[in-house]
Design a protein around this motif. Structure first.
Motif, PDB file in Angstrom:
ATOM      1  N   ALA A 131      27.482  66.894  -7.563  1.00 27.98           N
ATOM      2  CA  ALA A 131      27.349  68.076  -6.829  1.00 27.98           C
ATOM      3  C   ALA A 131      28.166  68.225  -5.810  1.00 27.98           C
ATOM      4  O   ALA A 131      28.683  69.289  -5.266  1.00 27.98           O
ATOM      5  CB  ALA A 131      25.942  68.054  -5.861  1.00 27.98           C
ATOM      6  N   LYS A 132      28.963  67.084  -5.218  1.00 25.34           N
ATOM      7  CA  LYS A 132      29.963  66.946  -4.326  1.00 25.34           C
ATOM      8  C   LYS A 132      31.167  66.245  -4.832  1.00 25.34           C
ATOM      9  O   LYS A 132      31.175  65.603  -5.747  1.00 25.34           O
ATOM     10  CB  LYS A 132      29.585  66.087  -3.151  1.00 25.34           C
ATOM     11  CG  LYS A 132      28.187  66.474  -2.498  1.00 25.34           C
ATOM     12  CD  LYS A 132      28.224  67.882  -1.769  1.00 25.34           C
ATOM     13  CE  LYS A 132      29.281  67.731  -0.179  1.00 25.34           C
ATOM     14  NZ  LYS A 132      29.158  68.755   0.490  1.00 25.34           N
ATOM     15  N   HIS A 133      32.281  66.669  -4.089  1.00 25.96           N
ATOM     16  CA  HIS A 133      33.465  66.225  -4.432  1.00 25.96           C
ATOM     17  C   HIS A 133      33.573  64.643  -4.356  1.00 25.96           C
ATOM     18  O   HIS A 133      33.522  64.077  -3.246  1.00 25.96           O
ATOM     19  CB  HIS A 133      34.776  66.794  -3.594  1.00 25.96           C
ATOM     20  CG  HIS A 133      35.915  66.126  -4.133  1.00 25.96           C
ATOM     21  ND1 HIS A 133      36.572  66.527  -5.143  1.00 25.96           N
ATOM     22  CD2 HIS A 133      36.934  65.667  -3.220  1.00 25.96           C
ATOM     23  CE1 HIS A 133      37.811  65.940  -5.135  1.00 25.96           C
ATOM     24  NE2 HIS A 133      38.059  65.556  -3.791  1.00 25.96           N
ATOM     25  N   LYS A 134      33.889  63.885  -5.425  1.00 20.52           N
ATOM     26  CA  LYS A 134      33.874  62.446  -5.268  1.00 20.52           C
ATOM     27  C   LYS A 134      34.962  61.965  -6.384  1.00 20.52           C
ATOM     28  O   LYS A 134      34.403  61.335  -7.453  1.00 20.52           O
ATOM     29  CB  LYS A 134      32.534  61.930  -5.376  1.00 20.52           C
ATOM     30  CG  LYS A 134      32.320  60.159  -4.886  1.00 20.52           C
ATOM     31  CD  LYS A 134      31.076  59.756  -4.865  1.00 20.52           C
ATOM     32  CE  LYS A 134      31.135  58.258  -4.430  1.00 20.52           C
ATOM     33  NZ  LYS A 134      29.778  57.732  -4.341  1.00 20.52           N
ATOM     34  N   PRO A 135      36.124  62.040  -5.953  1.00 19.04           N
ATOM     35  CA  PRO A 135      37.040  61.588  -7.028  1.00 19.04           C
ATOM     36  C   PRO A 135      37.123  60.121  -7.486  1.00 19.04           C
ATOM     37  O   PRO A 135      37.713  59.681  -8.346  1.00 19.04           O
ATOM     38  CB  PRO A 135      38.597  62.039  -6.564  1.00 19.04           C
ATOM     39  CG  PRO A 135      38.186  62.159  -4.941  1.00 19.04           C
ATOM     40  CD  PRO A 135      36.869  62.468  -4.952  1.00 19.04           C
ATOM     41  N   SER A 136      36.531  59.293  -6.684  1.00 18.47           N
ATOM     42  CA  SER A 136      36.617  57.847  -6.826  1.00 18.47           C
ATOM     43  C   SER A 136      35.319  57.555  -8.037  1.00 18.47           C
ATOM     44  O   SER A 136      35.516  56.395  -8.227  1.00 18.47           O
ATOM     45  CB  SER A 136      35.950  57.085  -5.749  1.00 18.47           C
ATOM     46  OG  SER A 136      35.028  57.554  -5.187  1.00 18.47           O
ATOM     47  N   ARG A 137      34.496  58.479  -8.316  1.00 15.51           N
ATOM     48  CA  ARG A 137      33.497  58.291  -9.320  1.00 15.51           C
ATOM     49  C   ARG A 137      33.819  58.974 -10.394  1.00 15.51           C
ATOM     50  O   ARG A 137      33.665  60.084 -10.510  1.00 15.51           O
ATOM     51  CB  ARG A 137      32.267  58.536  -8.616  1.00 15.51           C
ATOM     52  CG  ARG A 137      30.919  58.180  -9.530  1.00 15.51           C
ATOM     53  CD  ARG A 137      29.675  58.724  -9.164  1.00 15.51           C
ATOM     54  NE  ARG A 137      28.753  58.172  -9.816  1.00 15.51           N
ATOM     55  CZ  ARG A 137      28.128  58.663 -11.046  1.00 15.51           C
ATOM     56  NH1 ARG A 137      28.979  59.599 -11.681  1.00 15.51           N
ATOM     57  NH2 ARG A 137      27.188  58.021 -11.684  1.00 15.51           N
ATOM     58  N   ILE A 138      34.257  58.121 -11.717  1.00 15.07           N
ATOM     59  CA  ILE A 138      34.657  58.748 -12.691  1.00 15.07           C
ATOM     60  C   ILE A 138      33.853  58.184 -13.772  1.00 15.07           C
ATOM     61  O   ILE A 138      33.988  56.945 -14.026  1.00 15.07           O
ATOM     62  CB  ILE A 138      36.275  58.691 -13.333  1.00 15.07           C
ATOM     63  CG1 ILE A 138      37.031  59.455 -11.958  1.00 15.07           C
ATOM     64  CG2 ILE A 138      36.339  59.389 -14.504  1.00 15.07           C
ATOM     65  CD1 ILE A 138      36.876  60.963 -11.859  1.00 15.07           C
ATOM     66  N   ALA A 139      32.891  58.913 -14.389  1.00 14.18           N
ATOM     67  CA  ALA A 139      31.905  58.374 -15.474  1.00 14.18           C
ATOM     68  C   ALA A 139      32.179  58.759 -16.926  1.00 14.18           C
ATOM     69  O   ALA A 139      31.745  57.881 -17.706  1.00 14.18           O
ATOM     70  CB  ALA A 139      30.516  58.553 -15.108  1.00 14.18           C
ATOM     71  N   LEU A 140      33.000  59.888 -17.070  1.00 15.09           N
ATOM     72  CA  LEU A 140      33.143  60.410 -18.431  1.00 15.09           C
ATOM     73  C   LEU A 140      33.993  59.278 -18.997  1.00 15.09           C
ATOM     74  O   LEU A 140      35.062  58.910 -18.724  1.00 15.09           O
ATOM     75  CB  LEU A 140      34.002  61.779 -18.325  1.00 15.09           C
ATOM     76  CG  LEU A 140      34.202  62.670 -19.503  1.00 15.09           C
ATOM     77  CD1 LEU A 140      34.071  63.743 -19.320  1.00 15.09           C
ATOM     78  CD2 LEU A 140      35.572  62.173 -20.272  1.00 15.09           C
ATOM     79  N   ALA A 141      33.623  58.732 -20.271  1.00 15.82           N
ATOM     80  CA  ALA A 141      34.179  57.766 -21.088  1.00 15.82           C
ATOM     81  C   ALA A 141      35.087  58.345 -22.013  1.00 15.82           C
ATOM     82  O   ALA A 141      35.011  59.333 -22.886  1.00 15.82           O
ATOM     83  CB  ALA A 141      33.053  57.177 -21.804  1.00 15.82           C
TER      84      ALA A 141
END
Length: 379
Positions: A131-141
């Motif tokens: 819901a919020k901008h968080k470019p440090s969190r990338i889960a798409l594999a």
């Protein structure tokens, strides 16, 4: 460098202001909104941008662009903010063109940049997953498969993603979801099997998309930059996007402010213009000061990018945070000072407030950038 525009940049601003006032006034956005246009912008207007050279503003001449700089792109975005002109300029001509131009191979550049400059290709950056901008969190594999990679996961808030021909996708190829290492950027054709797109209409009447990747296969040639080394490129591209959005926020806030000042001079109460009341003058002065500080911060960020892109991250965050705060204040005061009619759809002021609210969130809100700056400074 002085925080003023050059003569050529001033001329560009005047040209853009005249063109947008004629071709893309606020009424243009209203028409698209009321018709619930599936695209969310006018293809004819986008072709017009290309003919003006705007779609290729950050693209080198060898690839069909005009090879200008980030200050010029910011000048255009500020004027687009003044008329709320809906277009894929930010997503395609600024963010995507920068990503390909910075990290792309010679083949990527030759294949995609001329089409962007010609207004033939719409591209979008797919990064956020919550819901919020968080470019440090990338889960798409992105797992290795055959001669390339197989993508699985979701992305949200992908601006112009519902109509994009090309997607720049940040995916996890190694490490944990919060690790900087192990992020890879991929160029994904929007028609690739397994990719589902859901159009979302935002409060500002613009369109975005939710993307679902289910066994989406891409070749190794689709990698933008190096495998596992996408985070530094992503940070550079996000800095460019943040500074561009900050310029648009300054434009939208300034237009809301100008319209409010005009209204205060026209509206009369107790036998005189309400702009003569000191309480309102103090509030207007505060908005003016904030907007001018934001304008200076934005211009400094854009100039820094033209001189040293790698060192522009901190000032880009300052610009985005300050522009978001100043534009929000300008739009809120505009609604308040217009009285009851400021809350009606008949008045354009509400449209400025809605666009500013969305632009604040995109690529990080004030709190995100305050935290980012604090961490950069070791707090």
């Amino acid at each position: 460098m002085p925080l003023v525009l050059s003569d050529e940049q001033q001329m560009l601003r005047e040209s853009a202001r005249g063109y947008l006032a004629e071709q893309a006034p606020v009424a243009h956005l209203r028409k698209l909104r009321d018709e619930r246009d599936d695209t969310g912008f006018s293809r004819a207007l986008w072709r017009g941008f290309a003919e003006m050279g705007w779609a290729g503003v950050l693209i080198a001449e060898e690839f069909g662009g005009v090879g200008l700089g980030h200050v010029e792109a910011g000048v255009l975005l500020e004027e687009m903010g003044r008329t709320l002109a809906p277009s894929p300029f930010l997503s395609t001509a600024v963010v995507a063109a920068s990503a390909i131009g910075l990290a792309g191979s010679a083949q990527h550049k030759a294949q995609h940049l001329p089409r962007i400059a010609a207004g033939e290709l719409v591209a979008a950056l797919a990064i956020d997953e919550g819901a919020k901008h968080k470019p440090s969190r990338i889960a798409l594999a992105a797992a290795r498969h055959a001669n390339g990679f197989r993508l699985n996961g979701t992305k949200t808030f992908v601006i112009d993603g519902h109509v994009a021909d090309l997607l720049i996708v940040a995916a996890r190829t190694a490490g944990g979801i919060e690790d900087k290492q192990g992020v890879t950027l991929f160029l994904v054709d929007a028609k690739t099997p397994g990719l589902a797109r859901e159009r979302t209409i935002m409060v500002d009447s613009r369109n975005a998309a939710r993307l679902a990747f289910e066994n989406v296969d891409v070749t190794a040639d689709a990698v933008l930059g190096e495998v596992d080394e996408g985070a530094p490129w992503l940070e550079r591209v996000l800095s460019i996007g943040r500074a561009g959005l900050a310029a648009e926020l300054v434009g939208a806030g300034s237009e809301a402010f100008d319209r409010t000042v005009s209204y205060l001079k026209e509206r009369r109460q107790f036998g005189r213009a309400i702009g003569e009341f000191q309480a309102l003058q103090h509030r207007v002065a505060q908005v003016y000061d904030d907007l001018e500080m934001a304008r200076s911060a934005v211009l400094k960020a854009l100039q820094t990018m033209d001189e040293n892109l790698d060192g522009a991250g901190p000032i880009a965050s300052v610009a985005k945070a300050k522009a978001g705060q100043a534009a929000k204040l300008a739009s809120q005061e505009a609604v308040q000072m217009h009285g009851g009619m400021g809350m009606t759809d008949e008045l354009d002021i509400g449209l400025f407030m809605k666009r500013i609210r969305v632009a604040q969130e995109l690529f990080g809100d004030v709190q995100f950038h305050a935290d980012r700056l604090a961490r950069m400074r070791g707090y």
